[in-house]
Design a protein around this motif. Structure first.
Motif, short mmCIF file in Angstrom:
data_model
loop_
_atom_site.label_atom_id
_atom_site.label_comp_id
_atom_site.label_asym_id
_atom_site.label_seq_id
_atom_site.Cartn_x
_atom_site.Cartn_y
_atom_site.Cartn_z
N MET A 185 7.41 -60.85 -85.89
CA MET A 185 8.23 -61.42 -84.83
C MET A 185 8.96 -60.36 -84.04
SD MET A 185 11.45 -64.05 -85.04
CE MET A 185 10.79 -65.60 -84.45
N HIS A 186 8.94 -60.52 -82.72
CA HIS A 186 9.69 -59.66 -81.81
C HIS A 186 11.02 -60.34 -81.47
CE1 HIS A 186 10.87 -58.85 -77.53
NE2 HIS A 186 10.97 -57.65 -78.07
N ILE A 187 12.10 -59.56 -81.56
CA ILE A 187 13.43 -60.05 -81.18
C ILE A 187 14.04 -59.00 -80.25
CG2 ILE A 187 15.69 -60.81 -82.01
CD1 ILE A 187 14.31 -61.14 -84.81
N SER A 188 14.49 -59.44 -79.09
CA SER A 188 15.06 -58.49 -78.13
C SER A 188 16.47 -58.07 -78.52
CB SER A 188 15.09 -59.12 -76.72
OG SER A 188 16.11 -60.11 -76.66
N ARG A 189 16.83 -56.88 -78.10
CA ARG A 189 18.20 -56.39 -78.30
C ARG A 189 19.19 -57.32 -77.60
NH1 ARG A 189 20.54 -51.48 -80.03
NH2 ARG A 189 22.77 -51.75 -79.85
N LYS A 190 18.80 -57.82 -76.44
CA LYS A 190 19.65 -58.74 -75.68
C LYS A 190 19.99 -59.97 -76.52
CE LYS A 190 18.30 -61.73 -72.39
NZ LYS A 190 17.51 -62.18 -71.28
N LEU A 191 19.01 -60.54 -77.22
CA LEU A 191 19.25 -61.71 -78.06
C LEU A 191 20.16 -61.36 -79.23
CD1 LEU A 191 18.84 -64.61 -78.99
CD2 LEU A 191 16.65 -63.92 -79.98
N ILE A 192 19.89 -60.26 -79.90
CA ILE A 192 20.73 -59.86 -81.03
C ILE A 192 22.17 -59.64 -80.59
CG2 ILE A 192 21.16 -58.02 -82.72
CD1 ILE A 192 18.09 -57.89 -83.07
N ASP A 193 22.35 -58.91 -79.49
CA ASP A 193 23.71 -58.70 -78.96
C ASP A 193 24.38 -60.03 -78.65
OD1 ASP A 193 23.61 -55.93 -79.17
OD2 ASP A 193 23.09 -55.62 -77.06
N HIS A 194 23.64 -60.95 -78.04
CA HIS A 194 24.20 -62.26 -77.69
C HIS A 194 24.66 -63.01 -78.94
CE1 HIS A 194 24.81 -65.99 -75.51
NE2 HIS A 194 24.03 -66.60 -76.38
N LEU A 195 23.81 -63.07 -79.96
CA LEU A 195 24.15 -63.82 -81.17
C LEU A 195 25.32 -63.18 -81.93
CD1 LEU A 195 20.60 -64.71 -82.53
CD2 LEU A 195 22.21 -66.25 -81.39
N VAL A 196 25.30 -61.86 -82.03
CA VAL A 196 26.32 -61.17 -82.83
C VAL A 196 27.64 -61.03 -82.08
CG1 VAL A 196 26.90 -58.98 -83.96
CG2 VAL A 196 24.62 -59.96 -84.24
N TRP A 197 27.59 -60.57 -80.82
CA TRP A 197 28.83 -60.26 -80.11
C TRP A 197 29.38 -61.44 -79.31
CZ3 TRP A 197 30.20 -56.48 -82.79
CH2 TRP A 197 29.34 -55.46 -83.13
N THR A 198 28.53 -62.20 -78.65
CA THR A 198 29.02 -63.31 -77.82
C THR A 198 29.26 -64.57 -78.65
OG1 THR A 198 27.76 -62.42 -75.96
CG2 THR A 198 28.53 -64.69 -75.75
N CYS A 199 28.34 -64.87 -79.54
CA CYS A 199 28.44 -66.11 -80.32
C CYS A 199 29.14 -65.91 -81.66
CB CYS A 199 27.05 -66.69 -80.55
SG CYS A 199 26.18 -67.05 -79.02
N ASN A 200 29.46 -64.66 -82.01
CA ASN A 200 30.17 -64.33 -83.26
C ASN A 200 29.44 -64.82 -84.51
OD1 ASN A 200 32.39 -62.99 -82.04
ND2 ASN A 200 33.17 -64.99 -81.42
N GLU A 201 28.13 -64.74 -84.50
CA GLU A 201 27.35 -65.13 -85.67
C GLU A 201 27.33 -63.96 -86.65
OE1 GLU A 201 26.38 -68.07 -86.28
OE2 GLU A 201 26.32 -69.04 -84.32
N SER A 202 27.84 -64.18 -87.86
CA SER A 202 27.90 -63.11 -88.86
C SER A 202 26.53 -62.78 -89.43
CB SER A 202 28.83 -63.51 -90.01
OG SER A 202 30.10 -63.80 -89.52
N TYR A 203 25.79 -63.82 -89.73
CA TYR A 203 24.45 -63.67 -90.30
C TYR A 203 23.49 -64.43 -89.40
CZ TYR A 203 27.14 -62.29 -94.35
OH TYR A 203 28.01 -61.65 -95.19
N ILE A 204 22.48 -63.73 -88.89
CA ILE A 204 21.53 -64.47 -88.06
C ILE A 204 20.27 -64.84 -88.85
CG2 ILE A 204 22.45 -63.53 -85.91
CD1 ILE A 204 19.99 -61.78 -85.68
N PHE A 205 20.21 -64.34 -90.08
CA PHE A 205 19.16 -64.78 -91.01
C PHE A 205 19.86 -65.27 -92.26
CE2 PHE A 205 16.89 -61.77 -88.36
CZ PHE A 205 15.75 -62.48 -88.07
#
Length: 190
Positions: free
Chosen positions: A125-145
């Protein structure tokens, strides 16, 4: 594009088909002016190892993360095409060991051979840096898996991740054009 290829592995080794595929992809990336690095990480819980990949990416200059299980083979040109699509979350449809492909319901066809889906396995699976930044920094998700218990069953980290992505309004895609194999006691192909 600067790709971090991350392989979780209990045994700290990869299969011959995985190695051959990885060399082919790295060659294609470099020959086309991109950068790539590969990390293999030990551990017993795949969701924890995948979160380590996210942390490693956040501490690097990588623009893209490619999750690659240690027993998945693929055609390098197909994965290169998948990376160049610039989708935030897109996975190749990989066979599970003897149980068919790991892919959820088709929501709509994006382009021929690429569908928006409810979930896709994270084995390739490909995951963009933009998506990771969004989930971690904007949405404050601690664990994305994660692999939470849902009604007395364990939900896989792939289903959890794709659900989280879709919860935040981002599409998840399955690329059925990439040829893949899954090697165990036998080699399964799609």
């Amino acid at each position: 594009m600067n790709v971090l290829v991350f392989t979780p592995s209990k045994t700290m080794s990869i299969g011959a088909r995985t190695a051959q595929s990885l060399v082919g992809l790295t060659t294609l990336l470099i020959d086309n002016g991109h950068q790539a690095s590969w990390t293999i990480a030990p551990g017993n819980f795949v969701h924890v190892m995948r979160d380590r990949a996210v942390k490693a990416m956040l501490q690097s200059e990588h623009t893209d993360l490619l999750m690659l299980d240690d027993d998945i083979g693929f055609d390098a040109a197909g994965v290169m095409r998948m990376l160049l699509m610039q989708a935030d979350a897109i996975g190749a449809v990989c066979p599970s060991r003897g149980r068919g492909p790991v892919v959820g319901a088709k929501l709509r066809e994006h382009i021929h051979g690429v569908d928006e889906v409810t979930y896709i396995g994270t084995g390739l699976m490909h995951i963009s840096r933009k998506l990771i930044d969004h989930l971690v920094w904007t949405c404050n998700e601690s664990y994305i898996f994660d692999a939470p218990r849902v009604e007395d069953a364990i939900t896989g980290e792939d289903v959890f991740f794709c659900g989280l992505v879709r919860k935040h309004g981002i599409a998840v895609f399955a690329d059925r054009r990439v040829e893949t194999s899954h090697t165990g006691p036998y080699t399964w192909t799609q």
